[in-house]
Design an enzyme around this catalytic site. Structure first.
Site, PDB file in Angstrom:
ATOM      1  CB  ILE A  77     -21.611 -11.046 -11.184  1.00  0.00           C
ATOM      2  CG1 ILE A  77     -21.125  -9.703 -11.742  1.00  0.00           C
ATOM      3  CG2 ILE A  77     -21.630 -11.056  -9.658  1.00  0.00           C
ATOM      4  CD1 ILE A  77     -22.066  -8.558 -11.448  1.00  0.00           C
ATOM      5  CE  LYS A 110       9.378   7.835   4.504  1.00  0.00           C
ATOM      6  NZ  LYS A 110       8.775   6.688   3.783  1.00  0.00           N
ATOM      7  CD  GLU A 167       9.624   5.988   0.129  1.00  0.00           C
ATOM      8  OE1 GLU A 167       9.890   5.791   1.323  1.00  0.00           O
ATOM      9  OE2 GLU A 167       8.484   6.317  -0.274  1.00  0.00           O
ATOM     10  CG  ASN A 226     -18.371 -26.302   3.079  1.00  0.00           C
ATOM     11  OD1 ASN A 226     -18.673 -25.284   2.451  1.00  0.00           O
ATOM     12  ND2 ASN A 226     -18.397 -26.356   4.397  1.00  0.00           N
ATOM     13  CB  CYS A 232       7.167   9.058   0.986  1.00  0.00           C
ATOM     14  SG  CYS A 232       5.520   8.371   0.602  1.00  0.00           S
TER      15      CYS A 232
END
Length: 547
Positions: A294, A112, A43, A367, A148
């Site tokens: 992490i 479409k 598309e 901060n 689509c």
């Protein structure tokens, strides 16, 4: 009767009309060398999907239509016909179109009909819906060419069947989401069952700002068998042979490739989104603060896998609250990843701010540290050109556990749509597996201690995330209920088993942090409702489901 159809599962670059056209012609030549009669592209392959408000520029539409004509001219060489998505303007209306070109001209154009206007999509704002499309007759075959969203509802495929279509060739620009493969396949099975026609589902790959496209193209024969399954994430050209028997057309090629399982699919989505964003915006690489936690460790690993270790620069910026454990863990991550690692203390700058502001305390002091780290990273970015990669996860962004103009500031965030529990899953997976497309090391990418230790921002003595927030396992379930499912506080409490007053407090934090999220960088969408394209809440908002 036989024919050979080539499926070109390609990347696109929004706005790069010449580059997209050149790539299409190159892949058509590859298909021609393998005896293809017809090559199908995704598309809006000419202009890239989603083009957003570029469609409102008449010059953009005009040039895109010129590219369509030039592609049609190129089919005058005796090679295969092509089907591709493009723009079409007519009578002051703009359409999302599919074009079949052959023998030097445009054979047919279909528009479409169903325009998605939910979640990440706002096509009704840009396009006019076309009429129910008629089949296209080409070389004695009646082709149905839905686009689509046309197959997400029943009318278009039903109409094509009623008008004599023998085969459905569907071009798509379908973004990745968790469980999207299962949804697409179930949807296509419904259309095949309803029409009795085989269906080709061709999707694009690659990243476009917050969206990533996984490809995962496939073919379902009448009877509901997936006979061809293309890989996710890879550009690929697959040749498919078709024969017409007494019961109609059938794909004779059997080529079923595996799709990434969870969480590798999420990891690849993040890699693809980051790589295309960095490369297409011409950054030499990325720079990020590596804290020993992490989130930054996983962000660094994804960046190394996406871009290679030589394009990733990690900087540890300790303050007086940074533990030796964090210093060691950050160094351990960089060593395992093989990327550049520098340590720049922010303590002199903190001392200067203390003097300027007469010894700020509490949240102000916290901060200041976060903002000084971002000032440091932005200075390095300005000096060397690397894009700043931010590292906050969706759990933190949801409840405002992040510093505006501090750790939220940067160019892109691969973890933006990943809850903290997902971050843990991805980290454990990557330490035990190398992604198929990864450019990083084969072994672990972070010390085990990074995963096992309690999360902490280390902005005050002995700080832990759970001092201010519920445990992430509970918090994320509450957030999923409030964000992904949009349920009330009472319903979220019932689902999670958490006290209603606790859920109400999380809802309050979620809503008042909207102003922060509006100023956050883009990041990869992986779930049903990301902050940005999917979830558009007012900043000034007095409504609470708990009241």
């Amino acid at each position: 009767m036989k024919m050979r159809i080539a499926l070109a599962q390609l990347n696109q670059r929004v706005g790069d009309l010449a580059g997209n056209m050149e790539a299409m012609l190159e892949w058509r030549a590859k298909a021609a060398a393998q005896g293809a009669d017809l090559v199908v592209f995704p598309e809006l392959q000419t202009c890239g999907y989603p083009p957003e408000d570029l469609v409102l520029k008449p010059e953009f539409v005009r040039r895109t239509m010129e590219v369509s004509e030039r592609l049609a001219d190129a089919t005058n060489d005796g090679g295969p016909a092509i089907i591709f998505g493009s723009l079409h303007a007519e009578n002051d209306a703009i359409y999302n179109a599919v074009i079949l070109a052959d023998k030097g001209g445009i054979v047919a154009r279909r528009l479409k009909h169903e325009l998605p206007n939910y979640g990440t999509f706002d096509e009704l704002r840009l396009f006019q819906p076309g009429p129910l499309p008629e089949p296209v007759e080409w070389n004695g075959v009646k082709l149905g060419l839905p686009i689509c969203e046309d197959i997400w509802l029943e009318p278009v495929c039903h109409h094509l069947k009623e008008q004599g279509a023998e085969l459905l060739l569907v071009i798509n620009g379908s973004p990745y989401e968790l469980t999207k493969d299962e949804v697409r396949q179930a949807l296509v099975m419904d259309r095949v069952t309803e029409t009795g026609l085989p269906l080709v589902y061709l999707n694009r790959v690659g990243g476009q700002d917050e969206l990533v496209f996984d490809g995962s193209s496939f073919i379902v024969n009448r009877g509901g068998e997936i006979i061809v399954q293309m890989r996710d994430w890879d550009e690929a050209l697959v040749m498919t042979d078709w024969e017409k028997g007494d019961d109609g057309w059938r794909c004779m090629t059997r080529d079923v490739q595996p799709l990434d399982p969870y969480p590798e699919d999420v990891y690849h989505a993040m890699m693809v989104g980051l790589a295309d964003y960095v490369n297409r915006n011409r950054f030499p690489g990325v720079i990020l603060g590596l804290s020993g936690g992490i989130d930054s460790a996983l962000s660094a690993a994804i960046a190394v896998d996406a871009l290679g270790p030589d394009r990733v620069w990690c900087v540890m910026m300790p303050s007086k609250y940074t533990s030796q454990e964090s210093l060691d863990d950050a160094q351990g991550c960089a060593d395992l990843l093989g990327c550049r690692h520098d340590t720049i203390s922010i303590e002199p700058a903190v001392d200067a701010m203390d003097a300027m502001l007469d010894d700020p305390q509490g949240l102000t002091e916290e901060n200041i540290q976060s903002r000084l780290r971002m000032v440091t990273l932005m200075a390095l970015s300005n000096s060397h050109g690397h894009m700043v990669l931010t590292t906050g996860n969706k759990s933190e962004m949801s409840v405002g556990y992040a510093t505006l103009y501090g750790d939220m500031a940067g160019g892109y965030n691969v973890l933006k749509d990943a809850y903290k529990t997902t971050v843990f899953e991805l980290s454990r997976w990557r330490n035990a597996n190398k992604p198929r497309l990864g450019q990083g090391p084969d072994g672990p990418v972070m010390p085990v201690n990074v995963i096992d230790k309690p999360p902490s921002a280390e902005l005050r003595p002995d700080q832990k995330d759970e001092d201010s927030l519920p445990p992430y396992a509970k918090l994320d379930r509450m957030l999923e209920s409030l964000i992904e499912d949009e349920v009330s506080v009472a319903e979220a409490a019932r689902r999670t088993g958490v006290a209603p007053e606790v859920v109400a407090d999380i809802e309050k934090k979620l809503l008042i942090a909207e102003y922060k999220r509006r100023q956050a960088p883009p990041g990869v969408k992986i779930g049903r409702r990301n902050f940005g394209r999917d979830r558009r809440y007012p900043i000034t908002n007095a409504f609470r489901t708990s009241s």
